[in-house]
Design an enzyme around this catalytic site. Structure first.
Site, mmCIF file in Angstrom:
data_model
loop_
_atom_site.group_PDB
_atom_site.id
_atom_site.type_symbol
_atom_site.label_atom_id
_atom_site.label_comp_id
_atom_site.label_asym_id
_atom_site.label_seq_id
_atom_site.Cartn_x
_atom_site.Cartn_y
_atom_site.Cartn_z
ATOM 1 C CD GLU A 71 5.740 49.329 73.142
ATOM 2 O OE1 GLU A 71 5.808 49.520 74.375
ATOM 3 O OE2 GLU A 71 6.379 48.419 72.570
ATOM 4 C CG PHE A 105 6.790 34.733 70.444
ATOM 5 C CD1 PHE A 105 6.899 34.740 71.842
ATOM 6 C CD2 PHE A 105 7.521 35.654 69.719
ATOM 7 C CE1 PHE A 105 7.720 35.649 72.475
ATOM 8 C CE2 PHE A 105 8.357 36.565 70.357
ATOM 9 C CZ PHE A 105 8.452 36.562 71.740
ATOM 10 C CD GLN A 106 6.783 39.573 71.046
ATOM 11 O OE1 GLN A 106 7.046 39.899 69.902
ATOM 12 N NE2 GLN A 106 7.402 40.103 72.100
ATOM 13 C CE LYS A 157 8.922 39.227 60.517
ATOM 14 N NZ LYS A 157 9.749 38.667 61.605
ATOM 15 C CG MET A 182 -7.668 65.285 91.819
ATOM 16 S SD MET A 182 -8.200 66.886 92.455
ATOM 17 C CE MET A 182 -8.043 67.913 90.997
HETATM 18 C C1 LIG Z 1 -3.648 56.083 84.891
HETATM 19 C C2 LIG Z 1 -4.324 56.762 86.014
HETATM 20 N N1 LIG Z 1 -4.359 56.185 87.239
HETATM 21 C C3 LIG Z 1 -4.986 56.800 88.258
HETATM 22 C C4 LIG Z 1 -5.608 58.002 88.086
HETATM 23 C C5 LIG Z 1 -6.349 58.645 89.240
HETATM 24 N N2 LIG Z 1 -5.745 59.917 89.609
HETATM 25 C C6 LIG Z 1 -6.248 61.091 89.205
HETATM 26 S S1 LIG Z 1 -5.387 62.387 89.739
HETATM 27 C C7 LIG Z 1 -4.316 61.403 90.587
HETATM 28 C C8 LIG Z 1 -3.202 61.983 91.381
HETATM 29 C C9 LIG Z 1 -2.156 62.536 90.524
HETATM 30 O O1 LIG Z 1 -1.038 62.808 91.315
HETATM 31 P P1 LIG Z 1 0.150 63.701 90.778
HETATM 32 O O2 LIG Z 1 0.544 63.255 89.431
HETATM 33 O O3 LIG Z 1 1.220 63.756 91.787
HETATM 34 O O4 LIG Z 1 -0.547 65.118 90.586
HETATM 35 P P2 LIG Z 1 -1.206 66.100 91.694
HETATM 36 O O5 LIG Z 1 -2.651 65.762 91.788
HETATM 37 O O6 LIG Z 1 -0.484 65.879 92.984
HETATM 38 O O7 LIG Z 1 -0.999 67.445 91.128
HETATM 39 C C10 LIG Z 1 -4.662 60.058 90.425
HETATM 40 C C11 LIG Z 1 -3.950 58.934 91.056
HETATM 41 C C12 LIG Z 1 -5.556 58.559 86.794
HETATM 42 N N3 LIG Z 1 -6.154 59.716 86.506
HETATM 43 N N4 LIG Z 1 -4.905 57.948 85.793
#
Ligand SMILES: Cc1ncc(C[n+]2csc(CCOP(=O)(O)OP(=O)(O)O)c2C)c(N)n1
Lengths: 571, 165
Positions: free
Chosen positions: A52, A114-115, A164, A471
């Site tokens: 979803e 349920f659900q 529903k 990042m």
């Molecule tokens: C749902 C979610 N969880 C955690 C984060 C924190 N976060 C921001 S950037 C990042 C790293 C992303 O890694 P990747 O997808 O490999 O991209 P890169 O930065 O290496 O280009 C994280 C964990 C987020 N933005 N969203």
């Protein structure tokens, strides 16, 4: 019930057809079976997703590419809660969604059936509005209201929870769907006197700057903004979500500003004597340290949402209205000032601090994105995930057209990029659509590969694969003494094989010499999704960087040599 | 939070389930405490009137009012702090009071124009209306005798003259 009487579920489907909806992104379950049944007798096309969250991001990508609301069907309980992340994302990015959730029968509400989950209750903080239908007769009205709310004013997601038994109940009193929204008004024109004052300020300014955000795209203010900038000779910078509101190939464009904005945009911010935001909310990624942001400059804010005024920073003039209508009116009052010296100064910033990267060493994410930009020449829709790759894509993939850049900026939702590209591809069937994702974020929603494959959608997925949550690693590197914690992505799948296993194409870029050839091969492949696994240098950092909550003057252009203090901002 | 002020906010809202939650979420998100809340159907039963007193940072109030007005179910939200308004509150106060001290308590009650609505061997139940400051003063006076229970309605406000609340 006579043959002519329709059910609540049919009224939902009719409502969608009246709105001209083409696609529904959905997933069935016990509680929404009546709706899925009614769907069979309609011309609506169902995109059956794998999760979803994917459905909501697809609908979001579709909405932002087409300018029309994206529609989602999910079932009760876990189906609906899985959709919440995408709904929150749409809320933060002002994207119009109509999400229709199945719900347990009315008599079971509140009994932990349920659900059963109190989905409208869960939704309150993350929607523009939500409904729980308790009387099938209300369905036609609620359908119309939901679309109206989702797409007018500041757009956003609207959730409809449909029990529903109501979906199966007859709609006996058909009100014709007349709307009743006494608490909802849509701002249109701004205050003319205020606009005249602003015109005067623009005339007097010696070093003016336009800051253009997503609001300008939503209201289709691009043409008006361009006229304003060209006539008044004012440089333009855009936010991450504002990319496309002003062509980034234009002489007056400074690209993106803020935390990872270009040096020249940020220098322009530091040196301007007037800054006017058109549909941007001066969020914390942009202002850095609020009380030092554009200190001394005249600040003007045009926004359709009055709650954005004076929220993080205090401005001199607010104009409440639709960005396009306000700028068009402003354009009738323009008196060019003298910005020659300022433009020369800005041109010098551009020459002194161009957007570059060190080309030496292994494969660089920036090289791949730079070449991609050259190959597509502005004629592609980009979606991104969240992280370093997102910032590099924002820097190096120039956007010249409206709705050709779709990214999760306000919410920063990992997993957004790929499903959003599926939605965008459906909105732009003939266009090249490219999702730039990280190896981390792609794994959140890569379950949608078969969805793209069965629908033969030629989405390109460019994985900037650094085997890290890049990042976060960058922050640990700069602010936590390089103590890396929970960022190494071990056990990544073989993305090429994965793509093939899911019925798509898989390609790999390992060396600089591969870039052009492989990208071209991907662009030429149109039979289904194509994943390009670019194995880039693992430990590169994104620059420029203004540490969060810090003033523009602390912008970093390269890795600091000494350990930095923790930034004041949150993330 | 810099300063905590008490604000008096009135709202006209759709009269339907869920509206109150949406409104209280706006306050809670910025750390505002709702001190009192009165809801009643408006003259037109499609709508409800709410009178809310809440305490929190005054700088945040503009944002909160904006966010309240942004809710689809809110017709309007207005801050009446410092405005010319008629403000009333009702209190029921059960005072610890044996026969010997009854006269004294009833004297206080009379001074504050209360009604005594119930009397038992050990208690007197007073009903008082007025603006909230008056009720505060009454509460203070009765405190000496011992308040067994007190229930206050919360503030009601209405704009004076022809202006709308
Ligand atoms: C749902 C979610 N969880 C955690 C984060 C924190 N976060 C921001 S950037 C990042 C790293 C992303 O890694 P990747 O997808 O490999 O991209 P890169 O930065 O290496 O280009 C994280 C964990 C987020 N933005 N969203």
């Amino acid at each position: 019930m006579n043959a002519a009487t329709r059910t609540g579920a049919q009224a939902i489907i009719d409502g969608l057809q009246q709105q001209g909806v083409e696609y529904v992104f959905g997933y069935p379950g016990g509680a929404n079976m009546p709706i899925f049944d009614a769907l069979l007798d309609s011309s609506l096309k169902l995109i059956l997703v794998r999760h979803e969250q994917g459905a909501t991001h697809m609908a979001d990508g579709y909405a932002r590419a087409s300018g029309k609301p994206g529609v989602v069907f999910v079932t009760s309980g876990p189906g609906a809660t899985n959709a919440i992340t995408g709904i929150m994302t749409a809320q933060m990015e002002s994207a119009p969604l109509v999400v229709i959730c199945g719900q347990t029968v009315v008599g079971n509400l509140g009994l932990d059936a349920f659900q059963e989950a109190d989905v409208s209750g869960v939704s309150y903080p993350v929607v523009k509005h939500s409904y729980l239908i308790r009387d099938a007769n209300d369905t036609p009205r609620i359908m119309r209201e939901a679309f109206f709310l989702a797409e007018t004013g500041r757009p956003g997601p609207v959730l409809i929870d449909m029990p529903k038994d109501i979906a199966l109940a007859p709609v006996t009193l058909d009100s014709g769907g007349e709307m009743h929204l006494p608490g909802y008004t849509i701002p249109t024109h701004g205050d003319s006197d205020q606009i005249a004052t602003v015109a005067q300020c623009l005339h007097e300014a010696k070093r003016p700057l336009l800051l253009v955000g997503h609001g300008a795209l939503i209201s289709d203010a691009g043409k008006a903004v361009r006229h304003l900038a060209e006539r008044m000779q004012i440089p333009v910078t855009t936010t991450l979500l504002g990319k496309g509101a002003f062509p980034e190939t234009h002489d007056l464009s400074l690209g993106m500003l803020g935390m990872h904005g270009t040096v020249y945009a940020n220098k322009a911010v530091m040196n301007c004597d007037l800054i006017m935001s058109i549909g941007s909310r001066w969020d914390d990624r942009i202002i850095g340290k609020a009380d030092e942001f554009c200190d001394g400059a005249v600040k003007i804010h045009i926004d359709i949402d009055a709650t954005e005024f004076n929220k993080l920073i205090t401005v001199d003039y607010c104009i409440h209205g639709d960005a396009r209508l306000v700028v068009e009116e402003l354009n009738t009052m323009l008196q060019p000032g003298d910005t020659k010296a300022w433009l020369a100064e800005v041109a010098k910033f551009k020459r002194q601090f161009p957007l570059t990267f060190k080309k030496k060493g292994g494969l660089k994410a920036q090289s791949v994105l730079y070449e991609l930009d050259q190959l597509v020449g502005g004629d592609a829709v980009f979606t991104t995930d969240v992280g370093q790759h997102q910032m590099w894509a924002a820097q190096f993939c120039r956007t010249t057209e409206r709705n050709h850049w779709i990214s999760s900026g306000g919410a920063g939702t990992m997993g957004f990029g790929f499903p959003a590209a599926i939605g965008a591809q459906l909105a732009f069937p003939g266009k090249t659509v490219i999702a730039v994702v990280g190896d981390g974020g792609f794994q959140r929603t890569m379950a949608e590969l078969p969805t793209a494959a069965v629908n033969k959608l030629p989405v390109k997925v460019l994985i900037i694969n650094n085997s890290y949550l890049g990042m976060v690693r960058q922050w640990q590197n700069i602010f936590f003494d390089n103590r890396l914690s929970g960022v190494k992505l071990e056990g990544n799948p073989d993305f090429v094989k994965l793509a093939e296993a899911c019925g798509g194409k898989g390609l790999r870029i390992k060396r600089n010499a591969d870039i052009k050839r492989v990208l071209q091969q991907a662009l030429d492949y149109n039979d289904g999704p194509c994943v390009i696994d670019a194995e880039v240098e693992k430990e590169d950092n994104v620059f420029p960087m203004i540490p969060s909550g810090e003033p523009y003057s602390s912008m970093l252009l390269e890795n600091p040599r000494t350990k930095m203090a923790q930034p004041r901002g949150s993330t | 939070m810099s300063r905590e002020d008490l604000h008096s906010i009135s709202l006209l809202v759709n009269n339907k389930p869920g509206v109150l939650i949406r409104i209280s979420l706006v306050f809670a998100r910025r750390g505002y405490n709702i001190d009192s809340l009165v809801v009643s159907p408006a003259h037109n039963r499609q709508f409800s009137r709410m009178s809310i007193t809440a305490s929190g940072d005054p700088d945040t109030l503009v944002l909160i009012l904006g966010q309240l007005n942004k809710l689809v179910d809110v017709i309007h939200a207005t801050d009446h702090t410092g405005d010319v308004v008629v403000q009333r509150e009702l209190a029921l106060i059960k005072v610890d009071c044996t026969a010997e001290r009854r006269t004294e308590v009833l004297q206080i009650s009379e001074h504050f124009k209360c009604q005594s609505v119930d009397i038992s061997d050990t208690t007197v139940l007073l009903e008082a209306t007025g603006n909230s400051d008056k009720l505060d003063a009454l509460e203070l006076m009765l405190e000496k005798h011992g308040i067994v229970e007190i229930v206050r309605s919360g503030k009601l406000v209405m704009a004076r003259g022809a202006s709308a609340t």
